[in-house]
Design an enzyme around this catalytic site. Structure first.
Site, PDB file in Angstrom:
ATOM      1  N   GLY A 231       0.824  -1.207   0.000  1.00 21.14           N
ATOM      2  CA  GLY A 231       0.000   0.000   0.000  1.00 21.14           C
ATOM      3  C   GLY A 231       0.850   1.244   0.000  1.00 21.14           C
ATOM      4  O   GLY A 231       0.538   2.229   0.662  1.00 21.14           O
ATOM      5  N   GLY A 232       1.924   1.225  -0.779  1.00 24.99           N
ATOM      6  CA  GLY A 232       2.944   2.277  -0.726  1.00 24.99           C
ATOM      7  C   GLY A 232       2.715   3.465  -1.631  1.00 24.99           C
ATOM      8  O   GLY A 232       3.650   4.251  -1.831  1.00 24.99           O
ATOM      9  N   ASP A 256       0.580  -1.500  -4.777  1.00 23.44           N
ATOM     10  CA  ASP A 256      -0.599  -0.659  -4.564  1.00 23.44           C
ATOM     11  C   ASP A 256      -1.595  -0.925  -5.688  1.00 23.44           C
ATOM     12  O   ASP A 256      -1.361  -1.763  -6.565  1.00 23.44           O
ATOM     13  CB  ASP A 256      -0.234   0.823  -4.480  1.00 23.44           C
ATOM     14  CG  ASP A 256      -1.174   1.592  -3.531  1.00 23.44           C
ATOM     15  OD1 ASP A 256      -2.386   1.570  -3.777  1.00 23.44           O
ATOM     16  OD2 ASP A 256      -0.689   2.191  -2.566  1.00 23.44           O
ATOM     17  N   ARG A 292       3.025   1.900   5.781  1.00 23.76           N
ATOM     18  CA  ARG A 292       2.973   3.206   6.441  1.00 23.76           C
ATOM     19  C   ARG A 292       1.564   3.777   6.337  1.00 23.76           C
ATOM     20  O   ARG A 292       1.045   3.994   5.245  1.00 23.76           O
ATOM     21  CB  ARG A 292       3.959   4.190   5.818  1.00 23.76           C
ATOM     22  CG  ARG A 292       3.778   5.603   6.385  1.00 23.76           C
ATOM     23  CD  ARG A 292       4.888   6.555   5.995  1.00 23.76           C
ATOM     24  NE  ARG A 292       4.576   7.922   6.343  1.00 23.76           N
ATOM     25  CZ  ARG A 292       4.593   8.427   7.589  1.00 23.76           C
ATOM     26  NH1 ARG A 292       4.925   7.654   8.605  1.00 23.76           N
ATOM     27  NH2 ARG A 292       4.273   9.677   7.806  1.00 23.76           N
ATOM     28  N   HIS A 296      -4.428   2.273   9.871  1.00 24.22           N
ATOM     29  CA  HIS A 296      -5.353   3.212  10.524  1.00 24.22           C
ATOM     30  C   HIS A 296      -6.468   3.678   9.591  1.00 24.22           C
ATOM     31  O   HIS A 296      -7.385   4.378  10.030  1.00 24.22           O
ATOM     32  CB  HIS A 296      -4.595   4.394  11.125  1.00 24.22           C
ATOM     33  CG  HIS A 296      -4.312   5.521  10.167  1.00 24.22           C
ATOM     34  ND1 HIS A 296      -4.232   6.828  10.582  1.00 24.22           N
ATOM     35  CD2 HIS A 296      -4.075   5.526   8.831  1.00 24.22           C
ATOM     36  CE1 HIS A 296      -3.978   7.609   9.536  1.00 24.22           C
ATOM     37  NE2 HIS A 296      -3.863   6.843   8.477  1.00 24.22           N
TER      38      HIS A 296
END
Length: 391
Positions: A231-232, A256, A292, A296
């Protein structure tokens, strides 16, 4: 009654020492001064402080649209209302009312009748990052905040856990933020600019994590993936990794969705791979898997699914590097507590304490070995997560 001179002295003192303080000390001073000011409030003061917060943001957005802050910052002696009106094209009476309000919230200084000048906050408001950030909050987040009380009342004040049934859907009538951005390119521009400009390239997990030491036992196989950025986005993390460790053996892979991979940075030695993070992880046995700010963005059940996919391909010596905020147990800052509430309203997700992170990893059979904090003010940290050692 005359205001005691001690307050004038305090203002002078904070202005004099402000430039010498580091970020943590400055934040403590700001919090202390706010508490002191709030302790003097009457009930009417409290009404106006909270009641007009949305108006403050709206007025600052008007200031951005008219270019008021840049005009004043570029004028050494300030400008009259007429001069601002002429330069912006706004009606003179309206300009006067806007400037008067901006002065009342300390966004500009009133230095005489119908004359205004830049102050410290004005200069902050000329920064591209500040304009992008406040525009994002005004355009996208503020409507969600307005809808949060009704949403929580409707759900009987239960913690949101369903990412397709949040306050965001109630307010915007869109399935998710990505659909909103498709329909509202101005919102997307503000968000992207804010995300790009707010990052300080010298403050990253690479400044605290011992990559070379941890990777030394994996250097015998140059074909083994050494760094997989899940997911970069467009690949900033991969680029920084290659720049700092150009001689580290092993494949460096960016993963991604197609729209991000299509715009990936042309970093030599980085493989760009289209991958849906909620599908099985195709890269097996990498030394480092890195994420990163990914977890969340998702509710607990989606976080669990993602972690299970990664765990299933980890080698005994693999390390999952989770780069997120790690909140303290007490005294969470206003900025981060606000972000936690925002993520709840958009994604039914949350910011976590170390204990909550530890439980999250333990629930899928992973172990948090150590937390390395690299930006204490925002609690930004990288967590070293591994498979439990076999006894």
């Amino acid at each position: 009654m005359k205001v005691p001179s001690i307050f004038d002295q305090l203002a002078q003192l904070t202005a004099a020492v402000g430039a010498t303080l580091d970020d943590a000390a400055r934040e403590k001073v700001i919090v202390a001064l706010h508490k002191a000011a709030n302790s003097l409030e009457t009930p009417e003061n409290t009404i106006h402080r909270y009641g007009h917060m949305n108006l403050q943001t709206a007025s600052v957005k008007i200031g951005f649209d008219l270019g008021i802050f840049k005009l004043l910052a570029a004028s050494e002696g300030g400008l009259t209302v007429d001069e601002v009106s002429q330069k912006t094209g706004a009606d003179t009476e309206l300009t006067n009312r806007i400037l008067r309000f901006l002065a009342s919230i300390d966004a500009v200084d009133e230095i005489g009748k119908d004359r205004y000048a830049a102050n410290h906050v004005t200069k902050n408001l000329t920064e591209k990052m500040v304009e992008a950030g406040l525009s994002h909050y005004f355009l996208t987040a503020s409507p969600q905040y307005q809808g949060l009380p009704a949403y929580l009342k409707k759900t009987n004040y239960k913690t949101p856990i369903d990412e397709v049934n949040t306050c965001f859907q109630d307010v915007w009538n869109r399935p998710n933020a990505y659909a909103l951005f498709t329909d509202h390119p101005e919102n997307l521009t503000a968000f992207n600019d804010y995300m790009a400009l707010r990052r300080k390239p010298d403050l990253t997990w690479l400044s605290v994590y011992p990559v070379a030491e941890e990777a030394k036992d994996s250097q015998s196989d140059p074909d083994r993936p050494v760094f997989v950025n899940i997911g970069g986005g467009v690949g900033h993390q991969c680029a920084q990794f290659k720049e700092k460790y150009p001689d580290l053996a092993g494949r460096v892979i960016l993963q991604d969705m197609p729209h991000s991979i299509a715009k990936a940075l042309p970093t030599p030695g980085v493989e760009n791979m289209v991958h849906d993070i909620f599908q099985p992880q195709p890269i097996k046995g990498a030394k480092f898997y890195h994420m990163r700010g990914v977890l969340h963005n998702h509710p607990p059940h989606k976080v669990r699914k993602l972690l299970e996919h990664i765990k299933s391909v980890m080698a005994p010596d693999s390390v999952l590097l989770v780069d997120e905020m790690v909140l303290p147990e007490t005294g969470v800052s206003y900025d981060v507590a606000s972000l936690d509430m925002t993520m709840m309203g958009v994604f039914a997700s949350l910011e976590r304490t170390e204990a909550q992170w530890r439980d999250t990893f333990r629930d899928v059979g992973l172990e948090l070995v150590r937390t390395y904090t690299y930006m204490p003010l925002m609690y930004e940290s990288v967590m070293d997560v591994r498979l439990p050692k076999v006894a």
